[in-house]
Design a protein around this motif. Structure first.
Motif, PDB file in Angstrom:
ATOM      1  N   GLY A   1       0.778  -1.237   0.000  1.00 32.24           N
ATOM      2  CA  GLY A   1       0.000   0.000   0.000  1.00 32.24           C
ATOM      3  C   GLY A   1       0.802   1.275   0.000  1.00 32.24           C
ATOM      4  N   ASP A   2       2.046   1.239  -0.498  1.00 28.46           N
ATOM      5  CA  ASP A   2       2.874   2.441  -0.497  1.00 28.46           C
ATOM      6  C   ASP A   2       2.895   3.152  -1.839  1.00 28.46           C
ATOM      7  OD1 ASP A   2       4.390   0.690  -1.978  1.00 28.46           O
ATOM      8  OD2 ASP A   2       6.225   0.891  -0.788  1.00 28.46           O
ATOM      9  N   GLY A   3       2.080   2.667  -2.788  1.00 30.99           N
ATOM     10  CA  GLY A   3       1.928   3.371  -4.050  1.00 30.99           C
ATOM     11  C   GLY A   3       2.797   2.881  -5.184  1.00 30.99           C
TER      12      GLY A   3
ATOM     13  N   PHE B   1      -3.190 -17.006   0.304  1.00 30.85           N
ATOM     14  CA  PHE B   1      -2.550 -16.415   1.465  1.00 30.85           C
ATOM     15  C   PHE B   1      -3.079 -14.991   1.654  1.00 30.85           C
ATOM     16  CE2 PHE B   1       0.251 -19.618  -0.283  1.00 30.85           C
ATOM     17  CZ  PHE B   1       0.516 -20.388   0.844  1.00 30.85           C
ATOM     18  N   ALA B   2      -3.557 -14.733   2.874  1.00 28.14           N
ATOM     19  CA  ALA B   2      -4.189 -13.453   3.190  1.00 28.14           C
ATOM     20  C   ALA B   2      -3.139 -12.427   3.606  1.00 28.14           C
ATOM     21  CB  ALA B   2      -5.218 -13.639   4.289  1.00 28.14           C
ATOM     22  N   ASN B   3      -3.105 -11.322   2.899  1.00 24.89           N
ATOM     23  CA  ASN B   3      -2.245 -10.186   3.233  1.00 24.89           C
ATOM     24  C   ASN B   3      -2.670  -9.614   4.584  1.00 24.89           C
ATOM     25  OD1 ASN B   3      -0.618  -7.891   3.138  1.00 24.89           O
ATOM     26  ND2 ASN B   3      -1.099  -7.447   1.006  1.00 24.89           N
ATOM     27  N   ASN B   4      -1.711  -9.206   5.380  1.00 20.74           N
ATOM     28  CA  ASN B   4      -2.044  -8.653   6.691  1.00 20.74           C
ATOM     29  C   ASN B   4      -1.633  -7.197   6.787  1.00 20.74           C
ATOM     30  OD1 ASN B   4       0.804  -8.728   7.194  1.00 20.74           O
ATOM     31  ND2 ASN B   4       0.606 -10.887   7.753  1.00 20.74           N
ATOM     32  N   ASN B   5      -1.791  -6.610   7.959  1.00 21.05           N
ATOM     33  CA  ASN B   5      -1.467  -5.195   8.139  1.00 21.05           C
ATOM     34  C   ASN B   5       0.020  -4.917   7.993  1.00 21.05           C
ATOM     35  OD1 ASN B   5      -4.067  -4.104   8.634  1.00 21.05           O
ATOM     36  ND2 ASN B   5      -4.034  -4.965  10.694  1.00 21.05           N
TER      37      ASN B   5
ATOM     38  N   TRP C   1       2.149 -15.072   5.840  1.00 20.17           N
ATOM     39  CA  TRP C   1       0.740 -14.736   5.710  1.00 20.17           C
ATOM     40  C   TRP C   1      -0.104 -15.961   6.051  1.00 20.17           C
ATOM     41  CZ3 TRP C   1       0.040 -11.523   0.563  1.00 20.17           C
ATOM     42  CH2 TRP C   1       0.979 -10.474   0.544  1.00 20.17           C
ATOM     43  N   LYS C   2      -1.347 -15.703   6.489  1.00 18.03           N
ATOM     44  CA  LYS C   2      -2.222 -16.815   6.860  1.00 18.03           C
ATOM     45  C   LYS C   2      -2.634 -17.603   5.621  1.00 18.03           C
ATOM     46  CE  LYS C   2      -6.279 -18.134   9.551  1.00 18.03           C
ATOM     47  NZ  LYS C   2      -7.399 -17.691  10.411  1.00 18.03           N
TER      48      LYS C   2
END
Length: 437
Positions: A60-62, A139-143, A150-151
């Motif tokens: 999420g850093d662009g 795999f789920a991305n986390n914060n 990842w989960k």
């Protein structure tokens, strides 16, 4: 005061003009006019088996990050244990990358994978095939995606020899479902995303087709313009069938699309043939290549001699005929010959407003090339060599990695497999688009 030019001066000016025009013409003839240039960078090497790459802004850093996989251990062909890992490469915004772990130590054989927000939390997740074991996991991305791992969740354990996967909302409920091509099973299957309450169990499985020998490509898009997401698939077909054989019942090679029935995608998917005479389609893409508002297809044909002789390997595009086309009539156009062609993807590389095509050639071809669109894609395309002698080049994608608004090229190369007598490069590389110079 009126200026006066002598005939001699006028003649001299005219001579200069003609000389300039002549030099410009010679410059164009000799190929010294501005050309599109790329600079090459290694992202990661020394893989055991590098086949699979995808791109998205994972943190999420662009800027655009990358994912790739690796497999270590024994020979899958001999049934020896192997362990797979999935990594993501954090982009600093300038195309420099730092590797992080998504998951390590998965028994089996990770290969192609795809990125999408599967759980609707606004962060891109990753789904990957486990080819040998016939699984698809996500795999789920986390914060804090760099913290990893990842989960892990399971989409299915019932997709024999899962080879390629795509994520798209097939049933219209707002969640991305999965569709897969089965390499040795001949299956084209889709799996319904159950939503949050169902992610701890396997997704419901729906077989679309079970007669696609050596199914490879699976891609999603609205091919007939009815608002539903359809599926594109390609079957390589049988080996060692004489090249003159055009009967699909004998060779099995075919490029097809499946029409989404709508209403939750629960009914049968109608199969439409794009091409069932050209041999050995491998990997391609849905894209509006001619700019007429409908989806066409680019496709690489070839990969290995056992399928069709190398002098018949090529990159083509299929025109969805009509304005817009409805996927009921297709016309094949040749882009260029490419021995051992493996994958083809499209983007406007040179900024001239039309779509060019990038392609890889696998073992014995060992190269990455791009074909320049002549302006009218029905015309003669020009091939440019990006990298030669890059052993076992396989998947290729296009993304802007350094934020300069120019599409860059990213590809992996594997270990070459038992079909050749040399080792593949086993690398992840990218080619920075430097623009025209």
């Amino acid at each position: 005061m009126r200026k006066y030019h002598s005939p001699l001066a006028a003649g001299f000016i005219l001579s200069l003009f003609l000389l300039g025009a002549l030099l410009a013409g010679e410059k164009e003839k000799t190929g010294t006019a501005p050309v599109l240039r790329f600079s090459e960078q290694l992202i990661a090497g020394k893989y055991s088996y590098a086949y699979g790459v995808a791109a998205a802004d994972l943190d999420g850093d662009g800027d655009i990050d990358l994912t790739s996989q690796d497999v270590v251990g024994g020979s899958a062909a001999r049934g020896e244990p192997t362990l797979s890992s999935l990594f993501w490469f954090e982009n600093d915004g300038r195309g420099n990358f730092r590797r992080h772990v998504i998951h390590q130590g998965e028994p089996g054989w990770f290969e192609r994978h795809v990125i999408s927000d599967i759980n609707g939390d606004g962060r891109p997740d990753v789904a990957v095939v486990n080819n040998r074991d016939g699984h698809i996991v996500w795999f789920a991305n986390n914060n804090r995606p760099a913290a990893g791992p990842w989960k892990r969740y399971v989409i299915t354990t019932k997709c024999p020899r899962a080879y390629d996967v795509v994520l798209a909302d097939l049933d219209g409920d707002g969640l991305p479902d999965a569709a897969a091509a089965g390499y040795a099973s001949g299956l084209i299957t889709w799996f319904r995303n159950p939503g949050k309450k169902g992610w701890d169990r396997e997704w419901s499985r729906h077989v679309i087709d079970d007669r696609m020998p050596e199914a490879r490509t699976i891609r999603a898009g609205d091919i007939n313009g009815d608002g539903n997401v359809d599926l594109l698939a390609a079957a390589v077909g049988a080996e060692n069938v004489p090249p003159g054989v055009t009967n699909v019942k004998q060779h099995g090679s075919q490029v097809v699309w499946y029409e989404n029935p709508g209403k939750g995608a629960s009914g049968p998917w109608k199969k439409h043939v794009i091409d069932n005479t050209t041999r050995a389609p491998i990997h391609g893409q849905l894209v509006d290549l001619d700019g007429d508002g409908d989806l066409d297809v680019v496709m690489a044909h070839g990969m290995r001699d056992e399928l069709v002789p190398a002098d018949r390997h090529e990159v083509v595009w299929y025109e969805n005929v009509g304005k817009p086309g409805r996927g009921l009539q297709w016309k094949q156009h040749k882009i260029g010959a490419l021995p051992y062609a493996f994958e083809a993807v499209a983007a406007d590389l040179d900024g001239d407003g039309d779509l060019d095509v990038v392609a890889t050639a696998w073992s014995k071809g060992d190269r990455v090339v791009w074909f320049e669109n002549p302006g009218d894609p029905h015309g003669k395309w020009k091939m440019h060599l990006l990298k030669k002698d890059w052993k076992a080049a396989n998947q290729v994608i296009i993304a802007d990695l350094n934020g300069d608004k120019r599409p860059d090229i990213i590809a992996t190369s594997d270990n070459g497999s038992r079909r050749i007598d040399y080792k593949g490069a086993n690398e992840l590389r990218w080619w920075k688009n430097e623009g025209k110079r």
